[in-house]
Write a protein that holds these residues in place. Sequence first.
Motif, PDB file in Angstrom:
ATOM      1  N   ILE B  13       0.840  -1.198   0.000  1.00 12.50           N
ATOM      2  CA  ILE B  13       0.000   0.000   0.000  1.00 12.50           C
ATOM      3  C   ILE B  13       0.878   1.251   0.000  1.00 12.50           C
ATOM      4  CG2 ILE B  13      -1.971  -1.039   1.173  1.00 12.50           C
ATOM      5  CD1 ILE B  13      -0.998   0.238   3.792  1.00 12.50           C
ATOM      6  N   GLY B  14       0.325   2.334  -0.521  1.00  7.74           N
ATOM      7  CA  GLY B  14       1.031   3.614  -0.488  1.00  7.74           C
ATOM      8  C   GLY B  14       0.033   4.754  -0.464  1.00  7.74           C
ATOM      9  N   GLN B  15       0.414   5.815   0.185  1.00  7.60           N
ATOM     10  CA  GLN B  15      -0.436   7.003   0.188  1.00  7.60           C
ATOM     11  C   GLN B  15       0.446   8.241   0.100  1.00  7.60           C
ATOM     12  OE1 GLN B  15      -3.306   8.017   3.609  1.00  7.60           O
ATOM     13  NE2 GLN B  15      -4.570   7.172   1.977  1.00  7.60           N
ATOM     14  N   LEU B  35       4.898   4.420  -6.209  1.00  5.24           N
ATOM     15  CA  LEU B  35       6.255   3.942  -5.885  1.00  5.24           C
ATOM     16  C   LEU B  35       6.320   3.470  -4.438  1.00  5.24           C
ATOM     17  CD1 LEU B  35       8.454   6.561  -7.784  1.00  5.24           C
ATOM     18  CD2 LEU B  35       8.030   4.155  -8.404  1.00  5.24           C
ATOM     19  N   MET B  36       5.587   4.150  -3.570  1.00  2.23           N
ATOM     20  CA  MET B  36       5.517   3.742  -2.176  1.00  2.23           C
ATOM     21  C   MET B  36       4.890   2.341  -2.051  1.00  2.23           C
ATOM     22  SD  MET B  36       3.748   6.076   0.802  1.00  2.23           S
ATOM     23  CE  MET B  36       4.429   7.589   0.171  1.00  2.23           C
ATOM     24  N   ALA B  37       3.825   2.107  -2.796  1.00  6.72           N
ATOM     25  CA  ALA B  37       3.137   0.810  -2.736  1.00  6.72           C
ATOM     26  C   ALA B  37       4.022  -0.306  -3.301  1.00  6.72           C
ATOM     27  CB  ALA B  37       1.815   0.883  -3.504  1.00  6.72           C
ATOM     28  N   ILE B  38       4.734  -0.008  -4.372  1.00  2.74           N
ATOM     29  CA  ILE B  38       5.608  -1.012  -5.002  1.00  2.74           C
ATOM     30  C   ILE B  38       6.727  -1.393  -4.027  1.00  2.74           C
ATOM     31  CG2 ILE B  38       7.269  -1.378  -6.877  1.00  2.74           C
ATOM     32  CD1 ILE B  38       5.408   0.479  -8.611  1.00  2.74           C
ATOM     33  N   THR B  44       9.642  -4.194  -7.550  1.00  2.00           N
ATOM     34  CA  THR B  44      10.150  -3.050  -8.311  1.00  2.00           C
ATOM     35  C   THR B  44       9.158  -2.777  -9.441  1.00  2.00           C
ATOM     36  OG1 THR B  44      11.353  -4.288 -10.000  1.00  2.00           O
ATOM     37  CG2 THR B  44      12.503  -3.888  -7.899  1.00  2.00           C
ATOM     38  N   PRO B  45       9.259  -1.599 -10.073  1.00  2.00           N
ATOM     39  CA  PRO B  45       8.329  -1.302 -11.179  1.00  2.00           C
ATOM     40  C   PRO B  45       8.353  -2.388 -12.269  1.00  2.00           C
ATOM     41  CG  PRO B  45       9.394   0.713 -10.472  1.00  2.00           C
ATOM     42  CD  PRO B  45      10.056  -0.400  -9.705  1.00  2.00           C
ATOM     43  N   ALA B  46       9.463  -3.058 -12.426  1.00  2.00           N
ATOM     44  CA  ALA B  46       9.550  -4.104 -13.457  1.00  2.00           C
ATOM     45  C   ALA B  46       8.642  -5.294 -13.146  1.00  2.00           C
ATOM     46  CB  ALA B  46      11.003  -4.571 -13.591  1.00  2.00           C
ATOM     47  N   ASP B  47       8.246  -5.438 -11.870  1.00  2.00           N
ATOM     48  CA  ASP B  47       7.365  -6.551 -11.491  1.00  2.00           C
ATOM     49  C   ASP B  47       5.891  -6.259 -11.748  1.00  2.00           C
ATOM     50  OD1 ASP B  47       9.459  -8.172 -10.338  1.00  2.00           O
ATOM     51  OD2 ASP B  47       9.494  -6.742  -8.656  1.00  2.00           O
ATOM     52  N   ILE B  48       5.572  -5.000 -12.012  1.00  2.00           N
ATOM     53  CA  ILE B  48       4.155  -4.612 -12.168  1.00  2.00           C
ATOM     54  C   ILE B  48       3.718  -4.905 -13.602  1.00  2.00           C
ATOM     55  CG2 ILE B  48       2.481  -2.721 -12.020  1.00  2.00           C
ATOM     56  CD1 ILE B  48       3.814  -3.593  -9.324  1.00  2.00           C
ATOM     57  N   LEU B  77       5.733   5.607 -15.269  1.00  2.00           N
ATOM     58  CA  LEU B  77       6.541   4.634 -14.522  1.00  2.00           C
ATOM     59  C   LEU B  77       7.208   3.617 -15.449  1.00  2.00           C
ATOM     60  CD1 LEU B  77       4.176   4.022 -11.453  1.00  2.00           C
ATOM     61  CD2 LEU B  77       6.233   5.447 -11.558  1.00  2.00           C
ATOM     62  N   ARG B  78       7.025   3.831 -16.771  1.00  2.00           N
ATOM     63  CA  ARG B  78       7.622   2.925 -17.775  1.00  2.00           C
ATOM     64  C   ARG B  78       7.259   1.471 -17.482  1.00  2.00           C
ATOM     65  NH1 ARG B  78       8.283   7.605 -18.978  1.00  2.00           N
ATOM     66  NH2 ARG B  78      10.156   8.533 -19.921  1.00  2.00           N
ATOM     67  N   LEU B  79       5.988   1.242 -17.154  1.00  2.00           N
ATOM     68  CA  LEU B  79       5.543  -0.110 -16.834  1.00  2.00           C
ATOM     69  C   LEU B  79       5.276  -0.881 -18.122  1.00  2.00           C
ATOM     70  CD1 LEU B  79       2.987   0.750 -13.991  1.00  2.00           C
ATOM     71  CD2 LEU B  79       5.406   0.121 -13.739  1.00  2.00           C
ATOM     72  N   LYS B  80       5.640  -2.150 -18.118  1.00  2.00           N
ATOM     73  CA  LYS B  80       5.299  -3.035 -19.232  1.00  2.00           C
ATOM     74  C   LYS B  80       4.148  -3.906 -18.738  1.00  2.00           C
ATOM     75  CE  LYS B  80       9.930  -3.107 -21.224  1.00  2.00           C
ATOM     76  NZ  LYS B  80      10.626  -2.225 -20.240  1.00  2.00           N
ATOM     77  N   VAL B  81       2.942  -3.592 -19.196  1.00  2.00           N
ATOM     78  CA  VAL B  81       1.777  -4.242 -18.612  1.00  2.00           C
ATOM     79  C   VAL B  81       1.074  -5.166 -19.593  1.00  2.00           C
ATOM     80  CG1 VAL B  81       1.399  -2.322 -17.004  1.00  2.00           C
ATOM     81  CG2 VAL B  81       0.148  -2.372 -19.172  1.00  2.00           C
TER      82      VAL B  81
END
Lengths: 151, 394
Positions: B13-15, B35-38, B44-48, B77-81
């Motif tokens: 979680i992040g707020q 980023l806080m939640a990750i 890491t962002p690569a896991d999302i 966030l340069r996410l690969k989704v």
Amino acid sequence: MSAARSESVLEGLRFAIPDSFPSFTPIQSPDTDFYWRGDGTALRMLTCNACGKITHPPGPVCGYCYSRDVAPKQVSGRGTLYAWTVNVQPFVPGLDPYCPAMVTLDEQDDVKITTQLVDVNNDEIEVGMPVEVVFVNGSDGVKLPFFRPVR
Amino acid sequence: MIRGERDTYIRGIGQSQVGRRVGRSDLDLTVEASLMAIEDAGLTPADIDGVATYPGGGLAATPGFTGPGAPDVQDALRLKVDWLSANSEGGAQLSCLVNACIAVSAGLAKNVLVYRTVTESTNQIGGRGAAVSNPTVGSQMQWTLVPGALAAPHWFAMMTNRYMTQYGLTREQLGQIPVNARRNAQLNPNAVYTDDMSLDDYLSARLITSPLCLYDCDVPCDGSTAFIVSHVDSAKDAKKTPVHVNAVGTAYRTRNSWDQYESPTRTAVKYAAEMMWERTDLRPADVDVAEIYDGFSIITLQWLEALGFCGEGEGGSFVEGGKRIALDGEIPVNTHGGQLSAGRLHGLGFVHEAVVQLRGEGGARQKQGRHEVAVAGNGGGTFGGAMLLTAGVR
């Protein structure tokens, strides 16, 4: 001694029948134009020719028997006050306190119309009071069905 | 056997910063919370590989309501989704979390970033006059807006008026909801309003639209809340206590309308709660904390009834005196201060607080004793979504 209660600002208020109300304009539609853009003399509700029930909001099908044989039909314009509120926050600048309300129709009490209560003093308003329709001009030729106490 | 949501858990979680007129962009706040939640999830962002939000960018709404669209966040966030979703229709604000659970359960994604961002305070102009600037209206909304019931306060004021008439609810009883929220907010360092508020303060507060006063209405704020929803197969790898999604409720078993409801006790929230209980063996008595919507104070009362903490129409006597819903009461309610005092993060703030409480991370506002089961309720009126969460995968 504690401060005056919030609702003390309502004391002595009266809600007259306005000449007009600066309403939103409903988008024109064959399903709803009869309701908003009538001649302002009688309340008409979408009524089913198969089962006789009123469907509101109006649409292309009866909400009770699914017949598509539905058409506007004049009703008595009488009903019962279901709920009300007096707006004092100036959501619209320049608008005096007024009384948004919900009314159920005598013909069918599960039909509720959101409206305004007019021609009434704040201190005589009671849920359950009998009311009757009175039309007020809205924006762009719209006739708004408002309600006042039956006297 | 219920699958779907029960295949999933909240891993992080992040707020973001939360406040009045923060002056930062919605994307900026969202990136902070995300980023806080990750990080909190131990990822890491690569896991999302998925993104979900409510209601999504581009929706015609009042300024500051929507937050950034999912594609904007994905790109920032340069996410690969493999999957993304934004939708304003469904189980109220909670729908984005439910959609994420479904995607994870179905194997479309493994770790979904879910966020809800508002910048309604910074965008508040002219005393909310902007809310009525649109001159034409269609669809369902015309039936309330055109005759002059211009905003949610009117709809909920009439619902409250009807409820008071039908069940004898008093302002003294209803006032316990905001007074309780303020008391809890005073223990929450991120809350927007923390000044003392007594029942007398409530009873004499500025009237908005009768019977609602200022303190019956939640506080527009800026802020973002984010979550990582993952598959239970990975729960052993989580950095923090996994918070299992035990059951969700997304039902709409009533007229989807602001004025055709059968009774003020039978709005969307009742059916969302009903469905949630149909999907679990847990019962209301098992719940340790209730984080339930309070956009207007009457909604909290409706949730208490809908969730079965008291009977239909009994909400007023249930909250009378405020002891039952206090932090040390039989069912602590809105332990962070709710939207009434902590700020209108619009739904997902309640889920965030449920996770905080289940993990025992509440600090001064932590519910003492057992904190194993939490319920979160989102929405009111025509919107409802419910979620039952447990500490640890069951």
